[in-house]
Design an enzyme around this catalytic site. Sequence first.
Site, short mmCIF file in Angstrom:
data_model
loop_
_atom_site.label_atom_id
_atom_site.label_comp_id
_atom_site.label_asym_id
_atom_site.label_seq_id
_atom_site.Cartn_x
_atom_site.Cartn_y
_atom_site.Cartn_z
CB THR A 144 -19.24 6.51 -12.82
OG1 THR A 144 -18.90 6.02 -14.13
CG2 THR A 144 -18.22 6.00 -11.81
CE LYS A 170 -17.63 3.04 -14.61
NZ LYS A 170 -16.85 4.22 -15.17
CB THR A 181 -13.50 5.64 -18.37
OG1 THR A 181 -12.57 6.64 -18.67
CG2 THR A 181 -13.78 5.78 -16.89
CD GLU A 265 -20.22 9.99 -19.81
OE1 GLU A 265 -19.84 9.72 -18.67
OE2 GLU A 265 -19.63 10.80 -20.55
CG ASN A 388 -18.43 14.06 -20.11
OD1 ASN A 388 -17.67 13.43 -19.38
ND2 ASN A 388 -19.22 13.47 -20.99
CB SER A 393 -22.27 19.86 -10.83
OG SER A 393 -21.49 20.63 -11.71
#
Length: 393
Positions: A144, A170, A181, A265, A388, A393
């Site tokens: 992702t 992942k 996650t 991230e 995040n 979007s």
Amino acid sequence: MKIPVGYRFAAASASFKKPGKLDLGAIVSATPAVAAGVFTTNKFKAAPVLQCKEMLADGRRMSGFLVNSGQANACTGDQGRANCRETLNLAAQALDVPADELLPASTGVIGAQFDMRKWAAVMPALRESLATAGPEDTARAIMTTDTMHKLAEASFELHGGEVRLLGMCKGAGMISPKMATMLCFVVCDADVSAQAWQAMLADCVDLTINRVTVDGDMSTNDTVLALANGASGVAVESEDDYVELRKHLLSVLEELAYKIVMDAEGGTKVAFIEVSGAKNDVDAEKVARAVGNSPLVKTALFGSDPNWGRIICAAGYSGADFRAEDLVLKIGGVLVFRNGTPEPGDMDHLLKPIMKERDIVIHIAVGNGPGSSMLLASDLTRDYVSINADYRS
């Protein structure tokens, strides 16, 4: 890459995310395999998590995994469960395996229902990819916000011959076990008992994937699934064989856990937070998680700022039972704090080169007890907020 015997891989683009991006993957075993699983403890378990737990409950063998990215199929009610089962029916025909031997997993945005027309339309491509796809393709299909696919492998000798392990996962954000996650899939070609395989997986997950944090958030979809199909012809029978298999499974999961935190991230640092001397392991883990999840500690890591007071502060509010005067802090091997006071010297100068490293070891001793814990934690960056804020979007 030494791929375990008897497994094929598939990957296709269903436009669950963006047209042309791989977002549906599968791993198929030539023969039904012993299966094991570990899952999120979130009360809002996603449809595929509930489906997997139900399927694994009776101990039957499984023939593979089916995983999509882009939509989590979480908080989707009865319709989500029905859609999950229908995806297994569709994939079973495409992959030529029984639907009740295919374990599902999903990752992505919570709350959206599957577009079943896209699922039906992608099945021919998924089937065709079985002839050409490799582990890297499947690993890319489950990404992702990951910036790279994550694989780890091991090959080793047991008394009966060579055994191979391959893991993929992942995970980059919403990471704080138990679990995170993250989706993780392990395949092995050894012949091992179902009870031993499940116990081994649960133990190794607790020591690796359950010891990472990016942002303190726990997902609805966390899943670790493992198959052992026996296709190597090597049976795991002796105590030495079990010890060796566990050692290499642990090594594969350790590598994957590190890659998750390294790919956090926007992340730029990996902190190895080691806690020792606690009254018990629970107290040690409280300290490690308080430090690893502290936004102030994490932003200091990002800024390469040796602001060790934030670490002491987090340990102090962790809820662990220890005396303040017993805490000893070392960063990168440099003694920073003990007996309730900082060590003399120019700590900023001593710690500056350490704080600029990618991997930073933070050791916190809180007494002389037997309790210990270890946690891998990322820093917290401007990019994390941007990623995040714009996730949908």
